[in-house]
Design a protein around this motif. Structure first.
Motif, mmCIF file in Angstrom:
data_model
loop_
_atom_site.group_PDB
_atom_site.id
_atom_site.type_symbol
_atom_site.label_atom_id
_atom_site.label_comp_id
_atom_site.label_asym_id
_atom_site.label_seq_id
_atom_site.Cartn_x
_atom_site.Cartn_y
_atom_site.Cartn_z
ATOM 1 N N PRO A 271 0.813 -1.226 0.000
ATOM 2 C CA PRO A 271 0.000 0.000 0.000
ATOM 3 C C PRO A 271 0.846 1.276 0.000
ATOM 4 O O PRO A 271 0.445 2.290 -0.581
ATOM 5 C CB PRO A 271 -0.827 -0.132 1.285
ATOM 6 C CG PRO A 271 -0.906 -1.595 1.548
ATOM 7 C CD PRO A 271 0.422 -2.132 1.104
ATOM 8 N N THR A 272 2.012 1.225 0.634
ATOM 9 C CA THR A 272 2.909 2.384 0.602
ATOM 10 C C THR A 272 3.390 2.640 -0.815
ATOM 11 O O THR A 272 3.423 3.788 -1.285
ATOM 12 C CB THR A 272 4.117 2.147 1.530
ATOM 13 O OG1 THR A 272 3.650 1.917 2.856
ATOM 14 C CG2 THR A 272 5.051 3.352 1.525
ATOM 15 N N LEU A 273 3.768 1.583 -1.521
ATOM 16 C CA LEU A 273 4.213 1.736 -2.904
ATOM 17 C C LEU A 273 3.079 2.210 -3.805
ATOM 18 O O LEU A 273 3.311 2.974 -4.756
ATOM 19 C CB LEU A 273 4.794 0.421 -3.413
ATOM 20 C CG LEU A 273 6.105 -0.010 -2.752
ATOM 21 C CD1 LEU A 273 6.545 -1.370 -3.272
ATOM 22 C CD2 LEU A 273 7.197 1.028 -2.973
ATOM 23 N N ALA A 274 1.868 1.778 -3.522
ATOM 24 C CA ALA A 274 0.719 2.253 -4.304
ATOM 25 C C ALA A 274 0.537 3.756 -4.128
ATOM 26 O O ALA A 274 0.269 4.486 -5.091
ATOM 27 C CB ALA A 274 -0.545 1.508 -3.882
ATOM 28 N N ALA A 275 0.705 4.230 -2.885
ATOM 29 C CA ALA A 275 0.609 5.674 -2.643
ATOM 30 C C ALA A 275 1.745 6.414 -3.323
ATOM 31 O O ALA A 275 1.541 7.477 -3.934
ATOM 32 C CB ALA A 275 0.629 5.942 -1.138
ATOM 33 N N ALA A 276 2.950 5.876 -3.240
ATOM 34 C CA ALA A 276 4.099 6.517 -3.880
ATOM 35 C C ALA A 276 3.893 6.620 -5.385
ATOM 36 O O ALA A 276 4.244 7.632 -6.012
ATOM 37 C CB ALA A 276 5.370 5.736 -3.572
ATOM 38 N N ARG A 277 3.335 5.583 -5.967
ATOM 39 C CA ARG A 277 3.111 5.570 -7.426
ATOM 40 C C ARG A 277 2.227 6.738 -7.860
ATOM 41 O O ARG A 277 2.434 7.327 -8.922
ATOM 42 C CB ARG A 277 2.474 4.239 -7.824
ATOM 43 C CG ARG A 277 2.273 4.088 -9.336
ATOM 44 C CD ARG A 277 1.569 2.781 -9.673
ATOM 45 N NE ARG A 277 2.455 1.629 -9.520
ATOM 46 C CZ ARG A 277 2.325 0.691 -8.605
ATOM 47 N NH1 ARG A 277 1.345 0.776 -7.704
ATOM 48 N NH2 ARG A 277 3.153 -0.329 -8.555
ATOM 49 N N GLU A 278 1.258 7.090 -7.010
ATOM 50 C CA GLU A 278 0.339 8.178 -7.342
ATOM 51 C C GLU A 278 1.039 9.533 -7.399
ATOM 52 O O GLU A 278 0.565 10.458 -8.051
ATOM 53 C CB GLU A 278 -0.792 8.222 -6.312
ATOM 54 C CG GLU A 278 -1.711 7.021 -6.331
ATOM 55 C CD GLU A 278 -2.422 6.877 -7.663
ATOM 56 O OE1 GLU A 278 -2.937 7.894 -8.167
ATOM 57 O OE2 GLU A 278 -2.451 5.749 -8.196
ATOM 58 N N HIS A 279 2.158 9.658 -6.706
ATOM 59 C CA HIS A 279 2.854 10.942 -6.607
ATOM 60 C C HIS A 279 4.113 11.016 -7.465
ATOM 61 O O HIS A 279 4.789 12.049 -7.470
ATOM 62 C CB HIS A 279 3.265 11.204 -5.151
ATOM 63 C CG HIS A 279 2.124 11.138 -4.185
ATOM 64 N ND1 HIS A 279 0.909 11.741 -4.416
ATOM 65 C CD2 HIS A 279 2.022 10.529 -2.960
ATOM 66 C CE1 HIS A 279 0.103 11.515 -3.393
ATOM 67 N NE2 HIS A 279 0.755 10.787 -2.499
ATOM 68 N N LEU A 280 4.442 9.957 -8.179
ATOM 69 C CA LEU A 280 5.746 9.842 -8.825
ATOM 70 C C LEU A 280 5.686 10.251 -10.298
ATOM 71 O O LEU A 280 4.824 9.802 -11.051
ATOM 72 C CB LEU A 280 6.235 8.394 -8.717
ATOM 73 C CG LEU A 280 7.702 8.122 -9.050
ATOM 74 C CD1 LEU A 280 8.618 8.836 -8.061
ATOM 75 C CD2 LEU A 280 7.964 6.618 -9.024
ATOM 76 N N ALA A 281 6.645 11.087 -10.696
ATOM 77 C CA ALA A 281 6.761 11.471 -12.105
ATOM 78 C C ALA A 281 7.322 10.299 -12.912
ATOM 79 O O ALA A 281 8.012 9.424 -12.375
ATOM 80 C CB ALA A 281 7.685 12.679 -12.229
ATOM 81 N N PRO A 282 7.042 10.248 -14.222
ATOM 82 C CA PRO A 282 7.626 9.197 -15.052
ATOM 83 C C PRO A 282 9.151 9.170 -14.925
ATOM 84 O O PRO A 282 9.803 10.210 -14.933
ATOM 85 C CB PRO A 282 7.189 9.597 -16.459
ATOM 86 C CG PRO A 282 5.916 10.355 -16.251
ATOM 87 C CD PRO A 282 6.123 11.123 -14.972
ATOM 88 N N GLY A 283 9.693 7.971 -14.766
ATOM 89 C CA GLY A 283 11.131 7.817 -14.611
ATOM 90 C C GLY A 283 11.658 8.115 -13.230
ATOM 91 O O GLY A 283 12.863 8.068 -13.003
ATOM 92 N N GLY A 284 10.756 8.408 -12.298
ATOM 93 C CA GLY A 284 11.170 8.775 -10.947
ATOM 94 C C GLY A 284 11.586 7.588 -10.104
ATOM 95 O O GLY A 284 11.458 6.422 -10.512
ATOM 96 N N HIS A 285 12.088 7.894 -8.920
ATOM 97 C CA HIS A 285 12.582 6.886 -7.992
ATOM 98 C C HIS A 285 11.780 6.911 -6.692
ATOM 99 O O HIS A 285 11.366 7.977 -6.231
ATOM 100 C CB HIS A 285 14.051 7.141 -7.632
ATOM 101 C CG HIS A 285 15.004 6.972 -8.770
ATOM 102 N ND1 HIS A 285 15.047 7.836 -9.847
ATOM 103 C CD2 HIS A 285 15.964 6.039 -8.994
ATOM 104 C CE1 HIS A 285 15.996 7.441 -10.695
ATOM 105 N NE2 HIS A 285 16.570 6.360 -10.191
ATOM 106 N N VAL A 286 11.605 5.739 -6.116
ATOM 107 C CA VAL A 286 11.025 5.601 -4.780
ATOM 108 C C VAL A 286 12.094 5.028 -3.861
ATOM 109 O O VAL A 286 12.779 4.063 -4.214
ATOM 110 C CB VAL A 286 9.791 4.679 -4.795
ATOM 111 C CG1 VAL A 286 9.357 4.334 -3.372
ATOM 112 C CG2 VAL A 286 8.650 5.339 -5.542
#
Length: 245
Positions: A122-137
């Motif tokens: 679920p944390t990664l799902a939230a991060a995905r919503e905020h991440l620009a293309p090519g970005g890093h988590v």
């Protein structure tokens, strides 16, 4: 004493609220932040130690942090002013899982805060919503490095081992580009720092109710570490990119 007070005291000498030493933090930030003028978001930032370190070493960086704790955010603002980076740091008080930014970020961090979202995926799902293309988590979460007892699972959570955790992450559409498993030294140093600092604080206040409680809490937490989870619990930090944008 409430949990927030205990945590603030316990982390006085270990401001990164995860079992990572300064060099590991530096390397993870170097791998996660692709360029010096990146926009970085920390979900569950606490006193924003990760963002402060990134801002201090990258003059073009801009960062935002989200946390429910007014006290932690006040600490972050004061520290940012001391470092002279306050103009490049925006802090939001609120639930990290409900944060809605105005545009995507190059890097999204959430280290040691996956409980706010209900777990790693679920944390990664939230991060995905905020991440620009090519970005890093950059995410950090617990793993089992041995067979846990039922007491350890009830105390810390239902984690997986290293291989199973990576299987979950890759199946969810992420590719690890860097990772770090906290060493035994990092894990032990973190526990000694937290509960030793809290115990010392209590010893310095023998006639104060908070001092007595701090000393008792430190003893309890130290016993839990040594007898319940020291031999089985570990910590994994991953730098991830989406497998496909």
């Amino acid at each position: 004493m409430n949990h927030e007070q205990i945590s603030r005291i316990a982390h006085t000498d270990h401001p990164v609220k995860a079992p990572l030493d300064d060099e590991s933090v530096r390397r993870l930030l170097d791998r996660a932040i692709p360029h010096e003028d990146a926009r970085v978001l920390d979900l569950g930032c606490g006193p924003a130690e990760w963002l402060l370190r990134a801002l201090a070493s990258r003059p073009g960086l801009r960062a935002e942090g989200v946390d429910v704790s007014a006290d932690a955010l006040a600490q972050a603002r004061a520290a940012a002013a001391d470092l002279g980076v306050q103009d490049r740091l925006t802090l939001h008080r609120g639930r990290a899982e409900e944060f809605v930014p105005d545009r995507p970020f190059d890097v999204v961090l959430s280290v040691g805060a996956t409980h706010a979202f209900g777990g790693l995926l679920p944390t990664l799902a939230a991060a995905r919503e905020h991440l620009a293309p090519g970005g890093h988590v950059l995410v950090g979460d617990g793993i089992w490095q041995g067979e846990p007892t039922r007491e350890a699972v009830e105390m810390l959570g239902d984690f997986a081992d290293l291989a199973a955790t990576l299987d979950l992450v890759t199946a969810d559409g992420w590719t690890p580009v860097h990772g770090h498993v906290s060493t035994r030294r990092e894990l032990d140093d973190y526990e000694w720092a937290c509960w030793g600092t809290l115990a010392a604080w209590g010893l310095d206040r023998p006639d104060h109710p908070d001092g007595v409680e701090a000393l008792a809490t430190a003893a309890t937490r130290r016993t839990e570490w040594l007898r319940v989870y020291r031999d089985t619990w570990g910590f994994l930090s991953l730098v991830l990119r989406r497998t496909s944008d």
